[in-house]
Design a protein around this motif. Structure first.
Motif, mmCIF file in Angstrom:
data_model
loop_
_atom_site.group_PDB
_atom_site.id
_atom_site.type_symbol
_atom_site.label_atom_id
_atom_site.label_comp_id
_atom_site.label_asym_id
_atom_site.label_seq_id
_atom_site.Cartn_x
_atom_site.Cartn_y
_atom_site.Cartn_z
ATOM 1 N N PRO A 69 -9.657 6.818 1.531
ATOM 2 C CA PRO A 69 -9.804 5.429 1.978
ATOM 3 C C PRO A 69 -9.492 4.387 0.911
ATOM 4 C CG PRO A 69 -11.955 6.409 1.589
ATOM 5 C CD PRO A 69 -10.953 7.518 1.457
ATOM 6 N N THR A 70 -9.489 4.783 -0.359
ATOM 7 C CA THR A 70 -9.241 3.823 -1.434
ATOM 8 C C THR A 70 -7.794 3.845 -1.902
ATOM 9 O OG1 THR A 70 -11.528 4.050 -2.193
ATOM 10 C CG2 THR A 70 -9.931 3.100 -3.747
ATOM 11 N N ALA A 93 -8.157 3.918 5.137
ATOM 12 C CA ALA A 93 -8.738 2.687 5.686
ATOM 13 C C ALA A 93 -7.777 1.971 6.633
ATOM 14 C CB ALA A 93 -9.145 1.748 4.545
ATOM 15 N N TRP A 94 -6.601 2.549 6.846
ATOM 16 C CA TRP A 94 -5.626 1.911 7.728
ATOM 17 C C TRP A 94 -5.964 2.139 9.198
ATOM 18 C CZ3 TRP A 94 0.208 2.234 6.161
ATOM 19 C CH2 TRP A 94 0.365 1.855 4.818
ATOM 20 N N SER A 95 -5.415 1.272 10.044
ATOM 21 C CA SER A 95 -5.461 1.480 11.491
ATOM 22 C C SER A 95 -4.153 2.096 11.947
ATOM 23 C CB SER A 95 -5.673 0.148 12.209
ATOM 24 O OG SER A 95 -4.532 -0.684 12.059
#
Length: 308
Positions: free
Chosen positions: A100-101, A106-108
């Protein structure tokens, strides 16, 4: 004289405004996002898209190995870090693992689709075309969704991304918008008068982005479509990427399909360099896909081999 300078200022301002407008990063329409979200993703289908697109070849870190302590997990670790030298500088492949980093965790789905189809990151910045979005822009919504689902099944990596090494003025990303305006089109290059050729064209021109290596570029880095698949200088500076149109490649369709599966040529030679990685990917596709690629290659318009 004052009037002359005033006119020049107005013309430069108008030209700058047009250039700014043309270079604006694109966005997905509400209809495109709805189509993406309406598809029920299938990671198994996404794995086939992953292999056809050769994602591991660029995004697996050079030093990455399977973690033996995880029970023999041999899934690729898409930590990035591979370097691609060009006339415009050195590009370094990013981390596209589910971290996620540092990765895409963390993308959609919509942000991923915008990257693939438009070459735009979640912050609204242009990607350099070392990422072959000019080819991926032809991908179907279903394939993008399936590929996204498959990527979520791969191991995350916390490896940080290495910046590209690009000199001015190519370091100004906004200028990539003008490049896209000139070179990024919705058109296919080859005709597809049959279902097999249509599938082959999709695999070669979209997913496999074969022209990125096999087609020469002009002074601005755009593909010279008049010499489609006619061979090009090797980015490494060693030799040339071969001409694979019928004027230079005389193999049968069966020979081509066999080579794409095994890496062995009709002359008992074997694929080397980056092509060995391409063969490893294509060997994992259904035989019908390799046959479709072979049919597409045999149907290409002949291009004279510059090497004689």
């Amino acid at each position: 004289m004052r009037r002359f300078f005033l006119v020049m200022v107005l013309l430069l301002s108008a030209g700058g405004g047009v250039a700014w407008w043309l270079s604006t990063p694109g966005t997905l329409s509400a209809a495109e996002i709805a189509t993406l979200e309406a598809h029920r993703p299938d990671p198994a289908d996404g794995a086939r898209v992953f292999h056809a697109a050769g994602c591991a070849s660029c995004h697996t870190a050079p030093e990455a190995t399977a973690d033996a302590s995880s029970g023999g997990d041999t899934r690729p670790i898409l930590a990035g870090g591979r370097r691609l030298d060009s006339d415009f500088g050195t590009f370094v492949s990013p981390n596209i693992s589910p971290d996620p980093t540092h990765g895409l965790g963390a993308w959609s789905l919509a942000e991923f689709a915008a990257a693939m189809r438009l070459g735009v990151d979640p912050d609204g910045q242009h990607y350099y075309p070392s990422f072959p979005y000019t080819a991926y822009s032809h991908m179907t919504a279903a394939d993008i969704s399936d590929l996204w689902a498959f990527l979520q099944t791969l191991p995350p990596s916390d490896r940080g991304n290495t910046p590209n090494e690009i000199a001015f003025p190519f370091s100004i990303r906004r200028g990539i918008g003008l490049w896209k305006w000139r070179y990024k089109t919705d058109d296919w290059v080859a005709a597809a008068p049959s279902e097999t050729l249509d599938r082959g064209r999709y695999l070669v021109e979209a997913l496999g982005h074969c022209a990125e290596c096999h087609t020469p570029r002009d002074q601005f880095g755009g593909l010279v479509k008049a010499r489609w698949m006619g061979g090009a200088p090797n980015p490494s500076g060693r030799g040339r990427i071969p001409n694979i149109t019928p004027s230079a490649l005389t193999w049968s369709a069966d020979d081509i399909a066999y080579y794409l599966e095994t890496g062995f040529t009709p002359d008992y030679d074997s694929a080397g360099g980056t092509m060995a990685s391409v063969v490893r990917n294509l060997a994992q596709l259904p035989a019908s896909d390799r046959d479709a690629i072979a049919a597409y290659i045999k149907g290409l318009a002949p291009v004279a081999d510059l090497d004689g």
